[in-house]
Design an enzyme around this catalytic site. Sequence first.
Site, PDB file in Angstrom:
ATOM      1  N   VAL A 139       0.910  -1.139   0.000  1.00 47.34           N
ATOM      2  CA  VAL A 139       0.000   0.000   0.000  1.00 47.34           C
ATOM      3  C   VAL A 139       0.955   1.195   0.000  1.00 47.34           C
ATOM      4  CG1 VAL A 139      -1.741   1.297   1.269  1.00 47.34           C
ATOM      5  CG2 VAL A 139      -1.885  -1.195   1.167  1.00 47.34           C
ATOM      6  N   PRO A 140       1.083   1.866  -1.131  1.00 41.53           N
ATOM      7  CA  PRO A 140       2.224   2.761  -1.371  1.00 41.53           C
ATOM      8  C   PRO A 140       2.168   4.117  -0.655  1.00 41.53           C
ATOM      9  CG  PRO A 140       0.758   2.798  -3.242  1.00 41.53           C
ATOM     10  CD  PRO A 140       0.211   1.771  -2.293  1.00 41.53           C
ATOM     11  N   CYS A 141       2.247   4.073   0.657  1.00 43.95           N
ATOM     12  CA  CYS A 141       2.236   5.312   1.432  1.00 43.95           C
ATOM     13  C   CYS A 141       3.495   6.141   1.198  1.00 43.95           C
ATOM     14  CB  CYS A 141       2.030   5.018   2.910  1.00 43.95           C
ATOM     15  SG  CYS A 141       3.186   3.856   3.622  1.00 43.95           S
ATOM     16  N   HIS A 142       4.525   5.523   0.661  1.00 44.43           N
ATOM     17  CA  HIS A 142       5.756   6.274   0.356  1.00 44.43           C
ATOM     18  C   HIS A 142       5.529   7.293  -0.759  1.00 44.43           C
ATOM     19  CE1 HIS A 142       5.795   2.770  -2.347  1.00 44.43           C
ATOM     20  NE2 HIS A 142       6.422   3.557  -3.202  1.00 44.43           N
ATOM     21  N   ARG A 143       4.434   7.175  -1.474  1.00 46.62           N
ATOM     22  CA  ARG A 143       4.139   8.096  -2.586  1.00 46.62           C
ATOM     23  C   ARG A 143       3.460   9.392  -2.133  1.00 46.62           C
ATOM     24  NH1 ARG A 143       1.858   3.258  -6.349  1.00 46.62           N
ATOM     25  NH2 ARG A 143       3.857   2.180  -6.597  1.00 46.62           N
TER      26      ARG A 143
END
Length: 179
Positions: A139-143
């Site tokens: 779940v790409p929270c780094h984006r």
Amino acid sequence: MENNEQEIIYGSFKYDLGRLYIAATDKGLCFVSSLNEPLSELEVWMTKAYPKAVLVEDMAKLQQYHQQILEYFNGTRMTFTFPLDINGTLFQQKVWNVLNDIPYGETRYYGEIAAEIGQPNSFRAVGTAIGRNPVLIVVPCHRVIHKNGKLAGYRGKLEMKEKLLNLEKYTRATGLANN
């Protein structure tokens, strides 16, 4: 194992960017650690999320998850297709669902995520929900970045966030990823 205990399978995998612990229930992936953090990060999370669960190390049962994460790190995978088993409040679930819609290699601001879920003034709460995402990378929270373009808070630490964003930027620029 007692009848009311749930088993959480975990393993430690080494990638070019560092080592990750990953964990799964019988329903799907439930945890991805920060880079190079000790097992205690998983244990602390598990006592809150699954207080009656027991950890069982079995890297073989995690191969489908490991393989797709490895492909991501190798620049040949842009999305994940395995099942997830992540629990959160309704607000957290809304935020995490929006994160999944951020295209590979792109970023969004916290305020944009807040607006997307229909609560434009909740950008701080969005940040808190993002910080509770148990499956980093997937779940790409780094984006999600600060509106001034700078990297901001990340459970996996800013160094990991920067590495992931650079990997995606490089992969998009070179056209490596095919899924």
